[in-house]
Design a protein around this motif. Structure first.
Motif, short mmCIF file in Angstrom:
data_model
loop_
_atom_site.label_atom_id
_atom_site.label_comp_id
_atom_site.label_asym_id
_atom_site.label_seq_id
_atom_site.Cartn_x
_atom_site.Cartn_y
_atom_site.Cartn_z
N LEU A 269 0.83 -1.20 0.00
CA LEU A 269 0.00 0.00 0.00
C LEU A 269 0.87 1.25 0.00
N ILE A 270 1.90 1.25 0.83
CA ILE A 270 2.91 2.31 0.82
C ILE A 270 4.25 1.60 0.79
N MET A 271 5.10 2.01 -0.13
CA MET A 271 6.38 1.32 -0.25
C MET A 271 7.52 2.31 -0.34
N GLY A 272 8.71 1.78 -0.13
CA GLY A 272 9.89 2.60 -0.24
C GLY A 272 10.27 2.85 -1.68
N LYS A 273 10.86 4.00 -1.91
CA LYS A 273 11.35 4.35 -3.24
C LYS A 273 12.81 4.77 -3.12
N VAL A 274 13.58 4.47 -4.14
CA VAL A 274 14.98 4.87 -4.17
C VAL A 274 15.16 5.94 -5.25
N LYS A 275 16.18 6.78 -5.06
CA LYS A 275 16.49 7.80 -6.06
C LYS A 275 17.21 7.21 -7.26
N ASN A 276 18.09 6.24 -6.99
CA ASN A 276 18.88 5.60 -8.04
C ASN A 276 18.71 4.09 -7.94
N LYS A 277 18.69 3.40 -9.08
CA LYS A 277 18.48 1.96 -9.09
C LYS A 277 19.46 1.21 -8.20
N GLU A 278 20.68 1.69 -8.09
CA GLU A 278 21.69 0.99 -7.30
C GLU A 278 21.55 1.25 -5.79
N ASP A 279 20.70 2.18 -5.39
CA ASP A 279 20.48 2.47 -3.97
C ASP A 279 19.70 1.34 -3.31
N PHE A 280 19.89 1.21 -2.01
CA PHE A 280 19.19 0.19 -1.22
C PHE A 280 17.97 0.83 -0.57
N VAL A 281 16.80 0.27 -0.81
CA VAL A 281 15.55 0.83 -0.29
C VAL A 281 15.54 0.88 1.24
N GLY A 282 16.25 -0.02 1.90
CA GLY A 282 16.33 0.00 3.36
C GLY A 282 17.04 1.21 3.92
N ASP A 283 17.77 1.93 3.07
CA ASP A 283 18.45 3.15 3.49
C ASP A 283 17.75 4.41 2.99
N SER A 284 16.59 4.24 2.39
CA SER A 284 15.85 5.38 1.85
C SER A 284 14.73 5.80 2.80
N GLU A 285 14.51 7.08 2.90
CA GLU A 285 13.41 7.62 3.71
C GLU A 285 12.19 7.95 2.85
N ILE A 286 12.26 7.69 1.56
CA ILE A 286 11.17 8.02 0.65
C ILE A 286 10.11 6.92 0.70
N ASN A 287 8.86 7.31 0.94
CA ASN A 287 7.72 6.39 0.97
C ASN A 287 6.67 6.91 0.00
N ILE A 288 6.12 6.01 -0.83
CA ILE A 288 5.10 6.43 -1.78
C ILE A 288 3.91 5.47 -1.72
N PRO A 289 2.70 6.01 -1.80
CA PRO A 289 1.54 5.12 -1.88
C PRO A 289 1.47 4.48 -3.27
N THR A 290 0.99 3.25 -3.31
CA THR A 290 0.77 2.57 -4.58
C THR A 290 -0.67 2.83 -5.04
N SER A 291 -0.98 2.36 -6.22
CA SER A 291 -2.35 2.53 -6.74
C SER A 291 -3.37 1.77 -5.89
N ALA A 292 -2.93 0.77 -5.13
CA ALA A 292 -3.85 -0.02 -4.30
C ALA A 292 -4.23 0.69 -3.00
N TYR A 293 -3.50 1.71 -2.62
CA TYR A 293 -3.70 2.37 -1.33
C TYR A 293 -5.16 2.76 -1.09
N GLY A 294 -5.78 3.42 -2.02
CA GLY A 294 -7.15 3.91 -1.84
C GLY A 294 -8.21 2.82 -1.85
N ARG A 295 -7.88 1.67 -2.39
CA ARG A 295 -8.87 0.58 -2.48
C ARG A 295 -8.92 -0.27 -1.21
N HIS A 296 -7.97 -0.14 -0.34
CA HIS A 296 -7.91 -0.99 0.86
C HIS A 296 -8.05 -0.11 2.12
N ASP A 297 -9.13 0.63 2.14
CA ASP A 297 -9.35 1.57 3.24
C ASP A 297 -9.82 0.90 4.53
N GLU A 298 -10.31 -0.33 4.48
CA GLU A 298 -10.76 -0.99 5.71
C GLU A 298 -9.59 -1.27 6.65
#
Length: 191
Positions: A54-83
């Motif tokens: 529903l919300i996942m990490g995003k990296v600035k560069n493909k070689e970056d590790f998502v575990g070290d990123s503070e960027i979080n983005i909602p996916t298209s599924a976010y609004g459909r799973h409101d329960e």
């Protein structure tokens, strides 16, 4: 127990299950997003697990590790799973939810011991809300049998994993909340 704490039993997850069934095409949705690396795409290629972010990490560069990123983005599924988000808001009023999603484990499936790595996790607490199936969860040398409708915190900085012990898929909602002394695991007595 110090590394696993049950916050609440018996949450009504029936409407969550209905939405998962209604929007079953959302499973694996993160693979359809350009330029985003999934938390489960790195190091878990051999694990037979379904993932609905529903919300996942995003990296600035493909070689970056998502575990070290503070960027979080909602996916298209976010609004459909409101329960599930309603349950979160009720249990964590006024708190932000960070990375979150559903994980599905097949019958007899397991996830071996691992630690959630990266600087992102240094400032977050991780929780599960069990949706379907029963599973054995372990953190360090502690273990618990988790029933549907259970909200729990666990120390994801220690080795942890799970085994599906039922004759049905296990589905759990995994989510992160910023560290705070007000988070509910601090109000649960250690066993």
């Amino acid at each position: 127990m110090n590394s696993i704490k049950v916050i609440k039993f018996g949450l009504d997850v029936s409407k969550v299950i209905q939405q998962l069934e209604e929007y079953s095409d959302d499973w694996g949705n993160q693979r359809r997003i350009d330029d985003v690396e999934s938390l489960l795409d790195r190091g878990y290629d051999d694990v037979d697990i379904g993932n609905l972010q529903l919300i996942m990490g995003k990296v600035k560069n493909k070689e970056d590790f998502v575990g070290d990123s503070e960027i979080n983005i909602p996916t298209s599924a976010y609004g459909r799973h409101d329960e599930i988000l309603r349950i979160f808001e009720k249990e964590f009023p006024g708190r932000p939810i960070h990375r979150c999603g559903f994980l599905r484990l097949p019958i007899d499936g397991y996830v071996g011991a691992h630690i959630d790595e990266g600087t992102y996790y240094h400032t977050r607490d991780r929780y599960h809300i069990s949706i379907c199936g029963r599973y054995q969860y372990f953190v360090g040398n502690e273990t618990i049998i988790v029933e549907p409708g259970t909200l729990l915190w666990f120390n994801n900085k220690l080795p942890h994993g799970t085994v599906n012990i039922e004759d049905e898929e296990r589905i759990t909602f995994v989510f992160d909340v910023p560290h705070s002394p007000d988070n509910p695991q601090h109000n649960i007595e250690d066993c």
